[in-house]
Design an enzyme around this catalytic site. Structure first.
Site, PDB file in Angstrom:
ATOM      1  N   HIS A 159       0.812  -1.220   0.000  1.00 43.04           N
ATOM      2  CA  HIS A 159       0.000   0.000   0.000  1.00 43.04           C
ATOM      3  C   HIS A 159       0.845   1.268   0.000  1.00 43.04           C
ATOM      4  CE1 HIS A 159      -3.724  -2.127   0.370  1.00 43.04           C
ATOM      5  NE2 HIS A 159      -3.391  -2.679   1.510  1.00 43.04           N
ATOM      6  N   ASP A 195      -2.546 -10.387  -2.909  1.00 46.47           N
ATOM      7  CA  ASP A 195      -3.166 -10.011  -1.639  1.00 46.47           C
ATOM      8  C   ASP A 195      -4.650  -9.677  -1.877  1.00 46.47           C
ATOM      9  OD1 ASP A 195      -2.155  -8.654   1.255  1.00 46.47           O
ATOM     10  OD2 ASP A 195      -3.974  -7.759   0.406  1.00 46.47           O
ATOM     11  N   HIS A 197      -6.242  -7.202  -0.942  1.00 47.51           N
ATOM     12  CA  HIS A 197      -6.401  -5.768  -1.187  1.00 47.51           C
ATOM     13  C   HIS A 197      -5.593  -5.320  -2.398  1.00 47.51           C
ATOM     14  CE1 HIS A 197      -7.090  -6.376   3.171  1.00 47.51           C
ATOM     15  NE2 HIS A 197      -8.073  -5.518   2.979  1.00 47.51           N
ATOM     16  N   ASP A 284      -4.661 -12.916   2.889  1.00 48.60           N
ATOM     17  CA  ASP A 284      -5.950 -12.452   3.435  1.00 48.60           C
ATOM     18  C   ASP A 284      -7.091 -12.733   2.461  1.00 48.60           C
ATOM     19  OD1 ASP A 284      -4.981  -8.884   3.165  1.00 48.60           O
ATOM     20  OD2 ASP A 284      -4.672 -10.580   1.805  1.00 48.60           O
TER      21      ASP A 284
END
Ligand SMILES: NCCCCCC(=O)NO
Ligand SMILES: [Mg+2]
Ligand SMILES: [Zn+2]
Length: 343
Positions: A159, A195, A197, A284
């Site tokens: 991120h 991931d 996200h 995740d």
């Protein structure tokens, strides 16, 4: 497969995460890395190495000097300002305001972040530095001939933008590895973010470039973090047009659907013909993950690893997310074992 791990990850031990209007125990906690390490040992995945020290030069090939300097002194500035708790950004330049760097620590925290869940305290800087060294050591192993290496990075990185932290990330380990490959003469590099996200930082860092292909599969940003980037119409800009690919999925997406995106990503990577592959590995995507909504099961990570191996590329894995701590070890190491078992 060799694993790179630094005990210094445990210096990242904040006690707060802003979530739902409360300061909760952070999801991104030290036990995540310790659990993965224990599984690596239990499964005898391979040699475990501590990172070499690469200094800040390779980090600054991706991150701005002022951002790096800020992260180094942020906690001290916060303490000097007499703040009672952990350093948490609380004010940002909203629409119609100016993106200029204030002098006050509250303004500086807002200038250098995009979200409020990522508290900073003593040791965050040291852990983030060690995490980048872990990733760079994994890259070195591959550059010296390993087919693949597992950078057991903590804190995660995907991120983080060139000068912005958030989503538990400070230095973009996957981007730092991709740039290190480029600086060592690998002409083209692909970064695949699996991931849950969107890898917003990785996308932004390489968005106008055609030497690094960035691909991410993730939960619909209309519904989940990072909310403001990661849509399928983001395909790159300028020279980078066509070198960013986002694939967005709804709640309850199982591997049978998600893996169609993985196939699409693999085909795009093969067309790109990179000289190296960086996999931003978050688990995740797991069905029991507490902050996500895909439905992958543990055996799917064996299948994922095997599919990545079939790309036949020198591969560096950087650990990203995954918050079901009971399952994170099995799920992350399953990827590596699936990879290793595939010629
Ligand atoms: N509410 C904050 C959620 C941060 C997402 C962290 C993550 O796992 N990114 O991959
Ligand atoms: Mg992703
Ligand atoms: Zn994630």
């Amino acid at each position: 497969m060799k694993t790179v791990f630094s005990p210094l990850h445990s210096r990242r031990d904040v006690k707060t995460e802003l979530d739902g209007g409360l300061l909760i125990e952070p999801h991104e906690k030290p036990s995540r890395a310790e659990t993965i390490l224990a599984r690596v040992k239990e499964q005898a995945l391979g040699e475990i190495l501590e990172p070499e020290e690469y200094g800040l030069e390779p980090v600054k090939r991706v991150h701005t000097a002022d951002y790096v300097a800020f992260l180094k002194t942020c906690w001290q500035e916060w303490l000097a300002a007499g703040k009672p708790g952990e350093a948490i950004p609380a004010v940002w330049a909203g629409r119609g305001m100016r993106h200029r760097l204030p002098r006050d620590i509250d303004g500086r925290l807002g200038y250098y972040s995009f979200a409020a869940e990522t508290s900073i305290s003593d040791g965050t800087w040291e852990a983030a530095r060690a995490s980048a060294n872990v990733a760079l050591t994994a890259q070195k192993l591959v550059a010296k001939g390993e087919r693949a290496a597992f950078g057991l990075c903590r804190p995660p990185g995907h991120h983080a933008h060139a000068d912005v932290f958030g989503g538990y990330c400070f230095f973009n380990n996957a981007a730092i590895v991709a740039q290190a490959f480029r600086d060592q003469g690998y002409g083209k590099v692909a970064v695949l973010d699996v991931d849950f996200h969107h890898g917003n930082g990785t996308q932004a860092i390489f968005y106008d470039r055609n030497d690094v292909l960035t691909i991410s599969l993730h939960g619909d940003p209309d519904l989940v973090f990072p909310h403001f980037l990661g849509f399928e119409d983001e395909t790159g800009e300028g020279a980078g047009e066509g070198y960013n690919l986002n694939m967005v999925y709804p709640p309850n997406t199982p591997y049978s659907v998600w893996s169609q995106g993985l196939e699409n990503a693999c085909e795009r990577i093969q067309t790109f013909k990179p000289d190296a592959l960086v996999v931003a590995l978050g688990v995740d995507t797991f069905e029991e993950d507490p902050i996500s909504f895909f439905k992958l099961i543990s055996s799917d990570y064996l299948t994922l690893g095997a599919r990545l191996a079939r790309l036949g590329l020198p591969t560096v894995f950087t650990m990203e997310g995954g918050y079901d701590v009971d399952a994170i070890g099995v799920n992350a190491v399953n990827v590596m074992q699936g990879f290793d078992r595939t010629a």
